[in-house]
Design a protein around this motif. Structure first.
Motif, PDB file in Angstrom:
ATOM      1  N   GLY A  27       0.830  -1.210   0.000  1.00 36.32           N
ATOM      2  CA  GLY A  27       0.000   0.000   0.000  1.00 36.32           C
ATOM      3  C   GLY A  27       0.859   1.252   0.000  1.00 36.32           C
ATOM      4  N   PHE A  28       0.317   2.291  -0.608  1.00 36.36           N
ATOM      5  CA  PHE A  28       1.073   3.529  -0.805  1.00 36.36           C
ATOM      6  C   PHE A  28       1.674   4.083   0.480  1.00 36.36           C
ATOM      7  CE2 PHE A  28       1.141   8.221  -1.272  1.00 36.36           C
ATOM      8  CZ  PHE A  28       2.050   8.322  -2.310  1.00 36.36           C
ATOM      9  N   ASP A  29       0.850   4.212   1.484  1.00 38.70           N
ATOM     10  CA  ASP A  29       1.321   4.882   2.711  1.00 38.70           C
ATOM     11  C   ASP A  29       2.326   4.073   3.510  1.00 38.70           C
ATOM     12  OD1 ASP A  29      -0.292   7.537   3.188  1.00 38.70           O
ATOM     13  OD2 ASP A  29      -1.667   6.097   2.294  1.00 38.70           O
ATOM     14  N   LYS A  30       2.281   2.781   3.331  1.00 42.08           N
ATOM     15  CA  LYS A  30       3.202   1.942   4.105  1.00 42.08           C
ATOM     16  C   LYS A  30       4.574   1.830   3.426  1.00 42.08           C
ATOM     17  CE  LYS A  30       0.261   0.609   7.358  1.00 42.08           C
ATOM     18  NZ  LYS A  30      -0.527   1.856   7.098  1.00 42.08           N
TER      19      LYS A  30
ATOM     20  N   ASP B  29      -5.292   6.178   5.964  1.00 38.22           N
ATOM     21  CA  ASP B  29      -4.067   6.844   6.415  1.00 38.22           C
ATOM     22  C   ASP B  29      -4.176   8.353   6.476  1.00 38.22           C
ATOM     23  OD1 ASP B  29      -1.787   4.730   6.701  1.00 38.22           O
ATOM     24  OD2 ASP B  29      -2.946   4.144   4.958  1.00 38.22           O
ATOM     25  N   LYS B  30      -5.074   8.900   5.682  1.00 37.56           N
ATOM     26  CA  LYS B  30      -5.189  10.364   5.683  1.00 37.56           C
ATOM     27  C   LYS B  30      -6.092  10.859   6.810  1.00 37.56           C
ATOM     28  CE  LYS B  30      -2.804  11.132   1.833  1.00 37.56           C
ATOM     29  NZ  LYS B  30      -2.076   9.834   2.061  1.00 37.56           N
ATOM     30  N   ARG B 117      -3.754  -7.246   2.669  1.00 39.84           N
ATOM     31  CA  ARG B 117      -2.371  -6.996   3.095  1.00 39.84           C
ATOM     32  C   ARG B 117      -2.147  -7.430   4.526  1.00 39.84           C
ATOM     33  NH1 ARG B 117      -3.026  -1.438  -0.041  1.00 39.84           N
ATOM     34  NH2 ARG B 117      -2.275  -2.161  -2.061  1.00 39.84           N
TER      35      ARG B 117
END
Lengths: 205, 205, 205, 205
Positions: A27-30, B29-30, B117
């Motif tokens: 995932g992007f944020d990780k 996450d945001k 994930r």
DNA sequence: CATGAATGAGTATTCATTCAT
DNA sequence: TATGAATGAATACTCATTCAT
């Protein structure tokens, strides 16, 4: 003329590809820029030589993924077959390919979410989805001409439905692995063909 | 025993609902825990009174969303209609509902990615998807009995295909708003019915 | 390889030293990583470039303190003197030094408490205390050989007692400043010597 | 006259005792007011009925600990023995007791550190240490009168040294468990007695 | 009196980004 | 051009304290 330009671009694609794998997996944020750099075997600062920021990196990764998928599709498209058979072949070939790029597919989904929330370059995705529908639409049209498909079919929406089904199937398969993708595809194909092929008459209530 | 009368469960659901909206709009996450608290009109610490951590918050939000969706489905299910008609009604009712919970649906997608994930509670989702397929499968079976659907239909896979199409359609619609969901659904329904209803004979090459 | 020339180890020690002073003055929990950074004239993130976390910072600070103390001891040790005189000199030199590192000593005590509760690296402290006792024990042994100390003295335990007294004295002095450390040391030394030097006969009841 | 006052005080002491154990085991900052409440079997808010804040709680805990230790000392003090023998008995009795209140002792050390840093009520500790030294000093004075100890002994400083040794020994013992406290005490006592008892003449260089 | 729900100040830690070399 | 040391903004989470009941 400058050979460096080639190098630069190759390096860019390399980094994007590596990033794509990581984004898909975690995932992007990780994923940290540093981890991308490490995985690509370069320094963190170097990533910024090729991409303005992390966002640009995800766009690049997505482009790379799309290019791969589209190339795969085009390569698989066999125009010597009758249109419906070509579509069938394409469908199952994609299913096969997906068993190998499942993780990347996660990245694909995520990217769509990002777009929906205002990040990323929506154009890429819209274009790609349109292209995808058009390819299927083109085959269906040819199938109509070839008499494989009933003439009164709403081609554009059938193509859209086909595409939707395809992504939805993958999506569900990611959630529950049962039934496996091939079984799901086989059943769908059967049923799709029943819906589009010529018939005497519809007897719906 | 407790001098302060608070319906702990109601408060919990309230917070989860608020969190669900934010997660849907901006992504896990945001969204900060603080923003959830602010949106719920409570202090940050209070969120932690009801949820052990941010992860638990997303699980709670998902449960709430699922409960809403399932409730909507069950409420809409009209067993006085003939099975296929009941399914059609359900389909279009969901489409209507989605125009209102589109953002939540983004959260739904994201949650699936998280599960894939390794985060989140996979059981909830698997259960929900199974239930969804079963509801559709049940209607198709009844339709077979009622002679609305051809007897040789592979019900389980048809139901799975239907469900896959449905989620895929939403998914594509999120990406390109054209065609609108209702049009897409109308075309799909027509074509779905063609595929499953009785027919003289299949004339596929 | 590294384009930026920085003596990573020197910087590490610098930060540890600064942290040690703060820990000594305010205690581990009252010192924020940010305050350490500020005091060291660097950014907060930089502290984490050199130490994995706050715990590592305290271990580093302790090592630095121990190194300083041990170096001071070794430097002060004058082997040209007769053994007992060397020990006396060492004792009073340490007393002098302590008037300057009193705050650090607080940190020393605290560290021991942390170790006792399961944090920190117990090995460092045990090793240091053992070394300390051995140094004193070595001097006492030499003093026995030189006839300055009675031959039947239990050297190991006398050394341990000496060390214990020393730390206890500092400890009490930290609590009540009276009597001052030098007076306390003078009295102890007199009495220590009486206990270990040769004598005609013991007349205890 | 009001029986509640007795209750209130008893409850206060109870809470303080419980807090003392926890502080000793985990350290002031690691102990939460809630954990104290739980351990005392009361509500968190109730703690604040008896103590203005956490700081007050530690002062109370310390007072309780000191009271226990002083009581133990006074109880152990056997004035029917000759003074030096009474001191010996006291010493070993304390050693015994410490094997059981080791954890509390950690709290004792920590409290001293807090005082040194400006927290807590310094008076309690100073008073207690003074009292401790006076008790030892009194015994030594009586021993001088009884001829058990040499007349020219600097009693105040000998008492201070004795006390310092005692605390230092415990302190080291907490760090390295070897040698055990009894062995350490035996060696010290032997050597302490050698230093204070009458002798023909000192033969130091 | 007793309670525990609510609160927000305070803090360790992460990580995208910059920039001197 | 490539690098990685330095940085501080951002954020999850804890916990002493308050106060309505």
């Amino acid at each position: 003329m400058s050979p460096k330009i080639v190098d630069k671009n190759a390096r860019r694609l390399e980094i994007a590809a590596v990033a794509g794998v990581l984004f898909g997996k975690y995932g992007f944020d990780k994923v940290t820029v540093d981890s991308v750099a490490k995985a690509a075997g370069i320094g963190k600062g170097t990533v910024y030589e090729y991409f303005q920021n992390k966002e640009a990196l995800i766009d690049g990764a997505f482009e790379t993924l799309m290019t791969h998928m589209m190339t795969h599709m085009t390569d698989t498209l066999d125009l010597t077959l009758r249109p419906l058979d070509a579509l069938r072949k394409l469908t199952f070939s994609m299913v096969d390919a997906l068993n190998h790029v499942g993780e990347q597919y996660g990245f694909f989904l995520e990217y769509i979410l990002m777009l929906n929330r205002g990040g990323g370059n929506a154009g890429i995705l819209t274009g790609m989805l349109t292209e995808y529908r058009q390819m299927v639409g083109g085959l269906l049209e040819a199938a109509v001409d070839a008499g494989q498909v009933r003439a009164n079919l709403d081609i554009a929406n059938a193509a859209a439905s086909y595409a939707a089904w395809f992504d939805g199937a993958i999506f569900h398969w990611m959630t529950i692995q049962s039934p496996d993708l091939k079984t799901l595809a086989t059943a769908f194909w059967d049923f799709f063909v029943s819906g589009i092929t010529p018939r005497e008459e519809a007897q719906i209530a």
